[in-house]
Design a protein around this motif. Structure first.
Motif, mmCIF file in Angstrom:
data_model
loop_
_atom_site.group_PDB
_atom_site.id
_atom_site.type_symbol
_atom_site.label_atom_id
_atom_site.label_comp_id
_atom_site.label_asym_id
_atom_site.label_seq_id
_atom_site.Cartn_x
_atom_site.Cartn_y
_atom_site.Cartn_z
ATOM 1 N N ALA A 3 0.839 -1.200 0.000
ATOM 2 C CA ALA A 3 0.000 0.000 0.000
ATOM 3 C C ALA A 3 0.874 1.250 0.000
ATOM 4 O O ALA A 3 2.043 1.218 0.390
ATOM 5 C CB ALA A 3 -0.910 -0.011 1.221
ATOM 6 N N GLU A 4 0.308 2.350 -0.437
ATOM 7 C CA GLU A 4 1.026 3.618 -0.443
ATOM 8 C C GLU A 4 1.347 4.043 0.991
ATOM 9 O O GLU A 4 0.590 3.782 1.917
ATOM 10 C CB GLU A 4 0.198 4.699 -1.133
ATOM 11 N N ARG A 5 2.510 4.714 1.145
ATOM 12 C CA ARG A 5 2.933 5.220 2.451
ATOM 13 C C ARG A 5 3.195 6.726 2.342
ATOM 14 O O ARG A 5 3.668 7.194 1.305
ATOM 15 C CB ARG A 5 4.222 4.536 2.900
ATOM 16 N N PRO A 6 2.934 7.479 3.376
ATOM 17 C CA PRO A 6 3.286 8.905 3.355
ATOM 18 C C PRO A 6 4.797 9.069 3.221
ATOM 19 O O PRO A 6 5.569 8.371 3.876
ATOM 20 C CB PRO A 6 2.793 9.414 4.714
ATOM 21 N N SER A 7 5.221 9.978 2.378
ATOM 22 C CA SER A 7 6.655 10.201 2.180
ATOM 23 C C SER A 7 6.900 11.631 1.723
ATOM 24 O O SER A 7 6.132 12.189 0.928
ATOM 25 C CB SER A 7 7.204 9.229 1.120
ATOM 26 N N ALA A 8 7.990 12.184 2.222
ATOM 27 C CA ALA A 8 8.368 13.541 1.831
ATOM 28 C C ALA A 8 9.240 13.552 0.585
ATOM 29 O O ALA A 8 9.597 14.617 0.082
ATOM 30 C CB ALA A 8 9.103 14.219 2.980
ATOM 31 N N TYR A 9 9.599 12.373 0.103
ATOM 32 C CA TYR A 9 10.549 12.290 -1.010
ATOM 33 C C TYR A 9 9.880 11.698 -2.240
ATOM 34 O O TYR A 9 9.187 10.671 -2.167
ATOM 35 C CB TYR A 9 11.755 11.433 -0.615
ATOM 36 N N GLN A 10 10.100 12.348 -3.373
ATOM 37 C CA GLN A 10 9.576 11.849 -4.641
ATOM 38 C C GLN A 10 10.620 12.086 -5.723
ATOM 39 O O GLN A 10 11.075 13.214 -5.923
ATOM 40 C CB GLN A 10 8.270 12.543 -5.019
ATOM 41 N N ILE A 11 11.029 11.015 -6.379
ATOM 42 C CA ILE A 11 12.008 11.097 -7.460
ATOM 43 C C ILE A 11 11.324 10.640 -8.727
ATOM 44 O O ILE A 11 10.904 9.482 -8.838
ATOM 45 C CB ILE A 11 13.240 10.212 -7.161
ATOM 46 N N ASN A 12 11.175 11.529 -9.661
ATOM 47 C CA ASN A 12 10.463 11.203 -10.891
ATOM 48 C C ASN A 12 11.362 10.424 -11.850
ATOM 49 O O ASN A 12 12.540 10.740 -12.021
ATOM 50 C CB ASN A 12 9.965 12.470 -11.576
ATOM 51 N N ALA A 13 10.793 9.417 -12.484
ATOM 52 C CA ALA A 13 11.528 8.627 -13.465
ATOM 53 C C ALA A 13 11.647 9.376 -14.787
ATOM 54 O O ALA A 13 10.883 10.308 -15.067
ATOM 55 C CB ALA A 13 10.809 7.292 -13.695
ATOM 56 N N GLU A 14 12.611 8.965 -15.601
ATOM 57 C CA GLU A 14 12.759 9.551 -16.920
ATOM 58 C C GLU A 14 11.564 9.188 -17.791
ATOM 59 O O GLU A 14 11.001 8.098 -17.684
ATOM 60 C CB GLU A 14 14.045 9.046 -17.584
ATOM 61 N N ALA A 15 11.186 10.123 -18.648
ATOM 62 C CA ALA A 15 10.087 9.867 -19.578
ATOM 63 C C ALA A 15 10.540 8.905 -20.664
ATOM 64 O O ALA A 15 11.732 8.612 -20.813
ATOM 65 C CB ALA A 15 9.609 11.183 -20.193
ATOM 66 N N ALA A 16 9.603 8.396 -21.416
ATOM 67 C CA ALA A 16 9.916 7.461 -22.492
ATOM 68 C C ALA A 16 10.864 8.103 -23.500
ATOM 69 O O ALA A 16 10.742 9.290 -23.806
ATOM 70 C CB ALA A 16 8.636 7.031 -23.193
ATOM 71 N N PRO A 17 11.830 7.342 -24.025
ATOM 72 C CA PRO A 17 12.755 7.893 -25.011
ATOM 73 C C PRO A 17 12.045 8.179 -26.324
ATOM 74 O O PRO A 17 10.980 7.629 -26.617
ATOM 75 C CB PRO A 17 13.796 6.775 -25.171
ATOM 76 N N ASP A 18 12.658 9.038 -27.105
ATOM 77 C CA ASP A 18 12.127 9.356 -28.432
ATOM 78 C C ASP A 18 12.127 8.088 -29.277
ATOM 79 O O ASP A 18 13.147 7.400 -29.394
ATOM 80 C CB ASP A 18 13.000 10.432 -29.086
ATOM 81 N N SER A 19 10.994 7.768 -29.853
ATOM 82 C CA SER A 19 10.891 6.538 -30.632
ATOM 83 C C SER A 19 11.615 6.615 -31.967
ATOM 84 O O SER A 19 11.868 5.588 -32.605
ATOM 85 C CB SER A 19 9.422 6.189 -30.865
ATOM 86 N N GLY A 20 11.949 7.819 -32.428
ATOM 87 C CA GLY A 20 12.680 7.957 -33.682
ATOM 88 C C GLY A 20 11.775 7.793 -34.889
ATOM 89 O O GLY A 20 10.577 7.536 -34.783
#
Length: 267
Positions: free
Chosen positions: A107-124
């Protein structure tokens, strides 16, 4: 048989040990496609777990070939706490363990930290389409592939990446959940095959996949007919074993899953 039709054999209220039918036309060499085998195990597990606790991680050992026909799937809840559930599923066939799956739900937990992942690469713009005939495994006919990074399997390439776009080729459009994600991630051929200049067998020994939020909330939007982005790379390969890391992104570009596989290459 369509993927969604195969999963109709799993319903809530079924016993922990269940006789199932492994479908035909989903073959990969001498066994059923690993993404289908893993989805069969997971489908039996999630029918009895709280829907509000998301799946976080799955680890699969492909112990023996699982073939089309009758099989037995059995589940066991190892520990169920307030926030985390650990569970195990086995698929056996003709008295032999074929697959063992360990799953972790949290389950989700309260957290003060959030690190966003890289978006999908350009498909070309340069696209190679994986053919549905020839040496391609039987199960690949259920998917559409646009390869935009790397080379075609058995083309003697020199790179260590393979990626592009993927979607289900099946006619009916349905929403994507964890079962479909297992299939989408594992549907790609191992990067290792692009290095070979002629067909040779390869198979997954172990597979670990982690599911990233917010894909749970996007399930009502993303469809099996949408294009998902994929990119895999070989991190190390020697002595017939290749270690491959891969990622799958939702159609909106957000990361959905991180995958690691140990692949045996017979070449």
């Amino acid at each position: 048989m369509l993927f969604a039709d195969v999963m109709q054999q799993f319903k809530s209220g079924q016993p922990d040990e269940l006789q199932i039918e492994v479908p035909e036309q989903w073959g990969q060499g001498r066994a059923v496609f690993g993404g289908m085998a893993s989805a069969l195990a997971m489908a039996h597990l999630i029918t009895e777990l709280p829907a509000q606790i998301p799946l976080r991680s799955v680890s699969v050992s492909f112990v023996a070939p699982l073939n089309a026909g009758p099989a037995t799937v059995s589940r066991r809840i190892l520990r169920q706490g307030k926030s985390v559930i650990q569970a195990m599923v086995e698929i056996t066939q003709q008295g032999q363990v074929a697959l063992v799956l360990l799953a972790s739900f949290g389950a989700e937990r309260p957290s003060a930290y959030q690190i966003n992942a890289e978006a999908a690469p350009d498909s070309g713009t340069q696209v190679m389409v994986l053919p549905k005939q020839g040496p391609a495994p039987e199960f690949t006919r259920h998917f559409d592939y646009h390869i935009t990074r790397g080379a075609m399997p058995f083309s003697g390439g020199t790179g260590t990446e393979l990626g592009g776009l993927i979607r289900f080729a099946e006619g009916e459009s349905t929403t994507v959940g964890v079962l479909e994600l297992l299939a989408l991630v594992d549907a790609w051929p191992p990067v290792s095959l692009t290095l070979l200049n002629q067909p040779a067998p390869a198979s997954s020994l172990t597979w670990t996949i982690e599911f990233i939020q917010p894909h749970q909330g996007a399930e009502t939007q993303a469809l099996t007919t949408d294009w998902w982005s994929y990119l895999a790379s070989i991190e190390h390969g020697a002595d017939g074993y290749h270690h491959i890391e891969a990622k799958l992104w939702q159609p909106d570009g957000q990361l959905a899953a991180i995958s690691r596989q140990t692949v045996t290459v017979f070449a």
